[in-house]
Design an enzyme around this catalytic site. Structure first.
Site, PDB file in Angstrom:
ATOM      1  N   ALA A 109      53.406  61.460   5.772  1.00  0.00           N
ATOM      2  CA  ALA A 109      53.857  61.621   4.111  1.00  0.00           C
ATOM      3  C   ALA A 109      54.051  59.611   4.270  1.00  0.00           C
ATOM      4  CB  ALA A 109      54.484  62.210   3.570  1.00  0.00           C
ATOM      5  N   GLY A 110      54.446  59.048   4.540  1.00  0.00           N
ATOM      6  CA  GLY A 110      54.871  57.963   4.479  1.00  0.00           C
ATOM      7  C   GLY A 110      56.736  57.422   4.530  1.00  0.00           C
ATOM      8  N   SER A 113      59.280  60.103   8.687  1.00  0.00           N
ATOM      9  CA  SER A 113      59.873  60.993   9.341  1.00  0.00           C
ATOM     10  C   SER A 113      59.742  61.195  11.233  1.00  0.00           C
ATOM     11  CB  SER A 113      58.382  62.437   9.341  1.00  0.00           C
ATOM     12  OG  SER A 113      58.554  63.071  10.286  1.00  0.00           O
ATOM     13  N   ALA A 115      59.660  58.141  12.964  1.00  0.00           N
ATOM     14  CA  ALA A 115      60.413  57.290  13.518  1.00  0.00           C
ATOM     15  C   ALA A 115      62.449  57.953  13.492  1.00  0.00           C
ATOM     16  CB  ALA A 115      60.533  55.989  12.361  1.00  0.00           C
ATOM     17  N   ASP A 157      59.980  51.548  10.701  1.00  0.00           N
ATOM     18  CA  ASP A 157      61.025  52.815  10.525  1.00  0.00           C
ATOM     19  C   ASP A 157      61.851  53.267  11.608  1.00  0.00           C
ATOM     20  OD1 ASP A 157      58.376  52.646   8.724  1.00  0.00           O
ATOM     21  OD2 ASP A 157      58.240  54.144   9.108  1.00  0.00           O
TER      22      ASP A 157
HETATM   23  O1  PMV Z   1      52.804  53.925   7.300  1.00  0.00           O
HETATM   24  P1  PMV Z   1      53.411  53.473   5.699  1.00  0.00           P
HETATM   25  O2  PMV Z   1      53.428  54.833   4.882  1.00  0.00           O
HETATM   26  O3  PMV Z   1      55.073  53.935   5.958  1.00  0.00           O
HETATM   27  O4  PMV Z   1      53.144  52.527   5.051  1.00  0.00           O
HETATM   28  C1  PMV Z   1      52.785  51.920   6.203  1.00  0.00           C
HETATM   29  C2  PMV Z   1      52.910  49.887   5.268  1.00  0.00           C
HETATM   30  C3  PMV Z   1      51.538  48.874   5.742  1.00  0.00           C
HETATM   31  O5  PMV Z   1      51.865  47.724   4.628  1.00  0.00           O
HETATM   32  C4  PMV Z   1      50.580  49.967   4.820  1.00  0.00           C
HETATM   33  C5  PMV Z   1      51.396  48.715   6.970  1.00  0.00           C
HETATM   34  C6  PMV Z   1      52.122  48.327   7.600  1.00  0.00           C
HETATM   35  O6  PMV Z   1      51.902  48.449   8.976  1.00  0.00           O
HETATM   36  O7  PMV Z   1      52.784  47.331   6.981  1.00  0.00           O
END
Ligand code: PMV
Length: 327
Positions: A109-110, A113, A115, A157
């Site tokens: 979900a971004g 999790s 990491a 992350d």
């Molecule tokens: O994967 P997410 O949802 O944490 O988002 C990554 C953030 C972006 O800028 C879209 C991609 C990146 O590598 O920075």
């Protein structure tokens, strides 16, 4: 003896997508955590208990042997397996391990999790084997696990999950950590639609190739929003932060990475009194984040439920990875 390690998930407040090209991303550690309990085994297996997610199994070498759940679940474990294995290698030790994983961070979900799980795995195994790992070693070893899951991730992350707090991250520059006061209430709304960061980044790249001038203009505006957003965060100017989040959502939607369900949750939160709301992370599904007055938490939770999203009340957390011996 067994060791428990926990590590936080994250939410991007500003700068997703624009950070791929230029300018900063502002990332918050949140008080939702992944937990790993590690114990030694007398055999050579690395055994995983992920019964929360409905599976259990072990690796013999590279081969996953399921005990409960399907064989393909083994793919989900590759990050954790590599994190554990790299830690053993780093410490020059050979032993079997039992790893129990529990997490209250929504998956795919971004919210970081995978990491958080890698960081907690390294910390738990490191402490179990008396390795006295520094935060930097923990972060670097967890990155090895993250690479298996995400290819060449930015490293944000695993950094936020190791150190906690707030990070300002810009490509090619060092990651700057800020410890701001906790107690800034946010509600995260999960659309429960899985998405692939890689695909969304590629989609924005293709749009930029078709419309370079316009897309570069949007990216420049997003860079400005992220810089101003960090100022507003430091000054705890909630009204300004909210305005900037709203502007940022509009810009991300212009890049084509929002979806109806995210827009619905964003508008429902604003209607229920949030200072501001935007999608967080790559978009295409995943989550939105709303900044609110604590008195509005219940109204906004309800508003998100009504759109069929899943609300989570979160706070910024300055607690990075933590370990404790449990017996
Ligand atoms: O994967 P997410 O949802 O944490 O988002 C990554 C953030 C972006 O800028 C879209 C991609 C990146 O590598 O920075």
């Amino acid at each position: 003896m067994s060791v428990e390690a926990t590590a936080p998930g994250k939410a991007i407040l500003f700068g997703e997508h624009s950070v791929v090209y230029r300018g900063p991303a502002i990332v918050l550690a949140i008080d939702k955590r992944a937990k790993i309990i590690a114990e030694k085994r007398s055999d050579k297996r690395i055994h995983f208990d992920c019964l929360d997610m409905g599976f259990e199994g072990y690796f013999e070498g590279d081969v996953y042997v399921p005990i409960r759940g399907e064989a393909w679940r083994g793919r989900r474990l590759q990050g954790m397996r590599v994190a554990a294995w790299k830690t053993l290698e780093h410490l020059g030790q050979e032993t079997g391990l039992s790893l129990t994983a529990r997490s209250d961070i929504p998956v795919a979900a971004g919210l970081g999790s995978s990491a958080a799980i890698c960081v907690a795995t390294v910390a738990a195994v490191g402490e179990l084997l008396g390795g006295n790992l520094s935060k930097k070693e923990t972060c670097d070893l967890a990155y090895e696990g993250e690479k298996v899951v995400h290819g060449t991730p930015s490293g944000v992350d695993n950094n936020i999950s190791t150190y906690g707090g707030v990070l300002r991250y810009e490509r090619g520059e060092s990651i700057e950590r800020l410890e701001l006061g906790e107690g800034l209430p946010f509600v995260i709304g999960n659309s429960r639609r899985k998405r692939s960061t890689r695909r969304l980044v590629a989609r924005v790249k293709a749009l930029r190739e078709r419309e370079p001038k316009l897309v570069d203009g949007l990216i420049d505006a997003m860079v400005g929003v992220a810089e101003s957003g960090l100022e507003a965060l430091k000054e705890r100017d909630l009204r300004r932060l909210g305005d900037l989040m709203n502007i940022n959502h509009g810009l991300l939607a212009s890049l084509g990475v929002s979806i109806a369900r995210l827009d619905l949750m964003v508008h429902a939160s604003r209607g229920a009194g949030a200072y501001g709301a935007k999608l967080t992370g790559a978009g295409g599904g995943g989550c939105m984040i709303a900044l609110l007055n604590p008195s509005k938490v219940e109204d906004i939770r309800k508003a998100i439920w009504r759109t069929r999203g899943e609300p989570h009340v979160v706070n910024i957390s300055n607690q990075g990875v933590e370990t404790r011996r449990i017996k």
